[in-house]
Design a protein around this motif. Structure first.
Motif, PDB file in Angstrom:
ATOM      1  N   ALA B  30      14.507 -10.863  99.984  1.00 20.63           N
ATOM      2  CA  ALA B  30      15.098 -10.126  99.980  1.00 20.63           C
ATOM      3  C   ALA B  30      14.379  -8.798  98.662  1.00 20.63           C
ATOM      4  O   ALA B  30      15.805  -9.241  97.519  1.00 20.63           O
ATOM      5  N   THR B  31      13.886  -7.586  98.856  1.00 18.31           N
ATOM      6  CA  THR B  31      13.974  -6.763  98.139  1.00 18.31           C
ATOM      7  C   THR B  31      15.116  -5.809  97.465  1.00 18.31           C
ATOM      8  O   THR B  31      15.857  -5.707  96.951  1.00 18.31           O
ATOM      9  N   THR B  32      16.349  -5.772  98.705  1.00 19.92           N
ATOM     10  CA  THR B  32      17.455  -5.020  98.987  1.00 19.92           C
ATOM     11  C   THR B  32      18.287  -5.560  99.493  1.00 19.92           C
ATOM     12  O   THR B  32      18.029  -6.994 100.372  1.00 19.92           O
ATOM     13  N   MET B  33      19.123  -5.976  98.703  1.00 16.76           N
ATOM     14  CA  MET B  33      20.448  -6.262  99.575  1.00 16.76           C
ATOM     15  C   MET B  33      22.040  -5.655  99.240  1.00 16.76           C
ATOM     16  O   MET B  33      21.714  -4.456  98.209  1.00 16.76           O
ATOM     17  N   PHE B  34      22.803  -5.613  99.874  1.00 18.76           N
ATOM     18  CA  PHE B  34      23.653  -4.607 100.135  1.00 18.76           C
ATOM     19  C   PHE B  34      25.327  -5.277 100.061  1.00 18.76           C
ATOM     20  O   PHE B  34      25.402  -6.637 100.061  1.00 18.76           O
ATOM     21  N   TRP B  35      26.177  -5.080  99.629  1.00 19.05           N
ATOM     22  CA  TRP B  35      27.090  -5.382  99.106  1.00 19.05           C
ATOM     23  C   TRP B  35      28.332  -4.301  99.584  1.00 19.05           C
ATOM     24  O   TRP B  35      28.438  -3.485  99.282  1.00 19.05           O
ATOM     25  N   TYR B  36      29.434  -5.216 100.388  1.00 20.71           N
ATOM     26  CA  TYR B  36      30.689  -4.321 101.654  1.00 20.71           C
ATOM     27  C   TYR B  36      31.680  -4.546 100.761  1.00 20.71           C
ATOM     28  O   TYR B  36      31.810  -6.302 100.444  1.00 20.71           O
ATOM     29  N   ARG B  37      33.001  -4.314 100.975  1.00 19.89           N
ATOM     30  CA  ARG B  37      34.422  -4.534 101.144  1.00 19.89           C
ATOM     31  C   ARG B  37      34.510  -4.426 102.566  1.00 19.89           C
ATOM     32  O   ARG B  37      34.272  -3.514 103.150  1.00 19.89           O
ATOM     33  N   GLN B  38      35.834  -5.849 102.025  1.00 21.93           N
ATOM     34  CA  GLN B  38      36.175  -5.059 103.051  1.00 21.93           C
ATOM     35  C   GLN B  38      37.724  -5.392 103.433  1.00 21.93           C
ATOM     36  O   GLN B  38      37.983  -6.698 103.292  1.00 21.93           O
ATOM     37  N   PHE B  39      38.691  -4.874 103.693  1.00 18.91           N
ATOM     38  CA  PHE B  39      40.291  -5.006 104.093  1.00 18.91           C
ATOM     39  C   PHE B  39      40.771  -5.214 105.088  1.00 18.91           C
ATOM     40  O   PHE B  39      40.178  -5.574 106.033  1.00 18.91           O
ATOM     41  N   PRO B  40      41.399  -5.796 105.403  1.00 20.42           N
ATOM     42  CA  PRO B  40      42.249  -6.879 106.452  1.00 20.42           C
ATOM     43  C   PRO B  40      42.442  -5.544 107.201  1.00 20.42           C
ATOM     44  O   PRO B  40      43.441  -4.457 107.024  1.00 20.42           O
ATOM     45  N   LYS B  41      41.887  -6.231 108.477  1.00 20.84           N
ATOM     46  CA  LYS B  41      41.976  -5.475 109.573  1.00 20.84           C
ATOM     47  C   LYS B  41      41.180  -3.956 109.671  1.00 20.84           C
ATOM     48  O   LYS B  41      41.078  -2.559 110.512  1.00 20.84           O
ATOM     49  N   GLN B  42      40.694  -3.910 108.583  1.00 16.63           N
ATOM     50  CA  GLN B  42      39.697  -2.455 108.368  1.00 16.63           C
ATOM     51  C   GLN B  42      38.183  -3.030 108.508  1.00 16.63           C
ATOM     52  O   GLN B  42      37.454  -4.051 108.645  1.00 16.63           O
TER      53      GLN B  42
END
Lengths: 109, 116
Positions: B30-42
């Motif tokens: 994978a030349t590209t990866m993504f980072w996400y953030r998830q708050f509770p119930k969001q």
């Protein structure tokens, strides 16, 4: 600006009833639309995408450019469909996804 | 199928310390990866796009010096939360797609970070 709106945070239907999860988007060009599903204690996974025009687990979704919508439908809900559903958009030439707020679907027995 | 793993799955740390989270593509490059953030119930909020061999692209409002991203190989991206504070407590998720399959992102199981 790219935006995905899922107006329903929670949706509850009875087993065997039809289900429709709404998704509206805002994008000036021709986007790619997706539905992702997250079952309890599992990772997010792709359910379907509009370009493939396929039906997965009985779910279908049609891209309506006039109404800028990509609603997810299933004629007869099953208990195992209970999950969190996210609508997502990818802009032209883009790689990243923009997610809606998600809808928690509960199928009652 | 393509599998993305994350390590650790859960981490608890003291305020002021740094925490590193790994994201690996197990059976594809994978030349590209993504980072996400998830708050509770969001929903998932994209933090940054990680590019192999180059600097990450951060979304507006995400502090680059706070969330350090290193994508040193085609199968590994790391997210380091520096000088963590309780407000950094969240669920962090990474995703990646195999080359030529940009229309299908595969997600990791997520990492639950709790900062005391």
């Amino acid at each position: 600006a790219q935006r995905v709106t899922q107006p329903e945070k929670l949706l509850s239907v009875f087993k065997g009833a039809p289900v429709e999860l709404k998704c509206n988007y805002s994008y000036s060009g021709s986007p790619e639309l997706f539905w992702y599903v997250q079952y309890s204690r599992q990772r997010l996974q792709l359910l379907l995408r509009h370009i493939s025009r396929e039906s997965i687990k009985g779910f279908t979704a049609d891209l309506n450019k006039g109404e800028t919508s990509f609603h997810l439908k299933k004629p007869f809900a099953q208990e195992e469909d209970s999950a969190m559903y996210y609508c997502a958009l990818k802009g032209e030439g883009a790689q990243k996804l923009v997610f809606g707020q998600g809808t928690r679907l509960t199928i009652n027995p | 199928g393509a599998v993305v793993s994350q390590h650790p799955s859960r981490v608890i740390c003291k305020s002021g310390t740094s925490v590193k989270i790994e994201c690996r593509s197990l059976d594809f490059q994978a030349t590209t990866m993504f980072w996400y953030r998830q708050f509770p119930k969001q929903s998932l909020m994209l933090m940054a796009t990680s590019n192999e061999g180059s600097k990450a692209t951060y979304e507006q409002g995400v502090e680059k010096d706070k969330f350090l991203i290193n994508h040193a190989s085609l199968t590994l991206s790391t997210l380091t939360v520096t000088s963590a504070h309780p407000e950094d407590s969240s669920f962090y998720i990474c995703s990646a797609f195999p080359s030529g399959r940009a229309n299908e992102q595969f997600f990791g199981p997520g990492t639950r970070l709790t900062v005391l």
